[in-house]
Design a protein around this motif. Structure first.
Motif, mmCIF file in Angstrom:
data_model
loop_
_atom_site.group_PDB
_atom_site.id
_atom_site.type_symbol
_atom_site.label_atom_id
_atom_site.label_comp_id
_atom_site.label_asym_id
_atom_site.label_seq_id
_atom_site.Cartn_x
_atom_site.Cartn_y
_atom_site.Cartn_z
ATOM 1 N N LEU A 11 0.844 -1.196 0.000
ATOM 2 C CA LEU A 11 0.000 0.000 0.000
ATOM 3 C C LEU A 11 0.878 1.245 0.000
ATOM 4 O O LEU A 11 2.030 1.206 0.445
ATOM 5 C CB LEU A 11 -0.921 0.010 1.218
ATOM 6 C CG LEU A 11 -2.080 -0.972 1.210
ATOM 7 C CD1 LEU A 11 -2.856 -0.898 2.526
ATOM 8 C CD2 LEU A 11 -3.017 -0.702 0.041
ATOM 9 N N PRO A 12 0.356 2.361 -0.486
ATOM 10 C CA PRO A 12 1.145 3.595 -0.485
ATOM 11 C C PRO A 12 1.339 4.115 0.931
ATOM 12 O O PRO A 12 0.639 3.707 1.859
ATOM 13 C CB PRO A 12 0.284 4.563 -1.313
ATOM 14 C CG PRO A 12 -1.097 4.034 -1.204
ATOM 15 C CD PRO A 12 -0.972 2.543 -1.068
ATOM 16 N N PRO A 13 2.284 5.040 1.114
ATOM 17 C CA PRO A 13 2.502 5.627 2.437
ATOM 18 C C PRO A 13 1.204 6.205 2.996
ATOM 19 O O PRO A 13 0.332 6.661 2.250
ATOM 20 C CB PRO A 13 3.523 6.736 2.177
ATOM 21 C CG PRO A 13 4.223 6.315 0.934
ATOM 22 C CD PRO A 13 3.175 5.595 0.112
ATOM 23 N N ALA A 14 1.097 6.193 4.320
ATOM 24 C CA ALA A 14 -0.120 6.662 4.978
ATOM 25 C C ALA A 14 0.217 7.629 6.105
ATOM 26 O O ALA A 14 1.272 7.527 6.724
ATOM 27 C CB ALA A 14 -0.900 5.476 5.543
ATOM 28 N N VAL A 42 4.307 4.632 7.408
ATOM 29 C CA VAL A 42 3.139 5.244 8.042
ATOM 30 C C VAL A 42 3.605 6.232 9.093
ATOM 31 O O VAL A 42 4.539 5.963 9.846
ATOM 32 C CB VAL A 42 2.187 4.182 8.643
ATOM 33 C CG1 VAL A 42 2.863 3.360 9.700
ATOM 34 C CG2 VAL A 42 0.931 4.816 9.185
ATOM 35 N N GLN A 43 2.963 7.377 9.103
ATOM 36 C CA GLN A 43 3.185 8.350 10.161
ATOM 37 C C GLN A 43 1.890 8.434 10.950
ATOM 38 O O GLN A 43 0.847 8.789 10.408
ATOM 39 C CB GLN A 43 3.555 9.721 9.598
ATOM 40 C CG GLN A 43 3.882 10.716 10.682
ATOM 41 C CD GLN A 43 4.416 12.025 10.132
ATOM 42 O OE1 GLN A 43 4.617 12.190 8.943
ATOM 43 N NE2 GLN A 43 4.627 12.963 11.014
ATOM 44 N N ALA A 78 5.427 12.744 1.967
ATOM 45 C CA ALA A 78 5.181 11.415 1.382
ATOM 46 C C ALA A 78 5.224 11.454 -0.145
ATOM 47 O O ALA A 78 5.576 10.462 -0.789
ATOM 48 C CB ALA A 78 3.837 10.868 1.861
ATOM 49 N N PHE A 79 4.892 12.596 -0.720
ATOM 50 C CA PHE A 79 4.866 12.699 -2.179
ATOM 51 C C PHE A 79 6.174 13.233 -2.768
ATOM 52 O O PHE A 79 6.296 13.359 -3.974
ATOM 53 C CB PHE A 79 3.689 13.573 -2.640
ATOM 54 C CG PHE A 79 2.396 12.831 -2.621
ATOM 55 C CD1 PHE A 79 2.047 11.959 -3.627
ATOM 56 C CD2 PHE A 79 1.518 12.984 -1.555
ATOM 57 C CE1 PHE A 79 0.863 11.269 -3.614
ATOM 58 C CE2 PHE A 79 0.315 12.297 -1.530
ATOM 59 C CZ PHE A 79 -0.012 11.427 -2.561
ATOM 60 N N ASN A 80 7.119 13.556 -1.910
ATOM 61 C CA ASN A 80 8.415 14.061 -2.421
ATOM 62 C C ASN A 80 9.468 13.005 -2.388
ATOM 63 O O ASN A 80 9.521 12.040 -1.838
ATOM 64 C CB ASN A 80 8.876 15.276 -1.603
ATOM 65 C CG ASN A 80 8.057 16.494 -1.949
ATOM 66 O OD1 ASN A 80 7.617 16.658 -3.068
ATOM 67 N ND2 ASN A 80 7.855 17.354 -0.970
#
Length: 80
Positions: A11-14, A42-43, A78-80
């Motif tokens: 799964l993508p980062p959360a 995950v954060q 998360a998107f960088n």
């Protein structure tokens, strides 16, 4: 629903925020742990003193604004 899935790897980062005084807090805490255990970045932001729906009060409650800013920063990271 991913939270009920047995397979969470890939799964993508959360970013998950849970309010201390929320009847759903334990579910959010458990989901954050399951993601981490599956190797998903995950954060988890447990928010002391907050109630369910606390992000609805960003116009009048500093805690809500602070957490919204933290969430925004975490998503941007998360998107960088």
């Amino acid at each position: 629903m991913p939270a009920r899935s047995d397979e969470l790897a890939g799964l993508p980062p959360a970013v998950i925020a849970t309010a201390e005084n929320d009847p759903l807090r334990d579910q959010g805490d458990r989901y954050a742990r399951k993601l981490a255990d599956a190797g998903v970045p995950v954060q988890h932001l447990p928010v002391k003193g907050a109630i369910h729906g606390f992000l609805s009060f960003t116009g009048s409650v500093q805690l809500s604004r602070d957490i919204l800013n933290q969430l925004s920063d975490a998503v941007a990271t998360a998107f960088n």
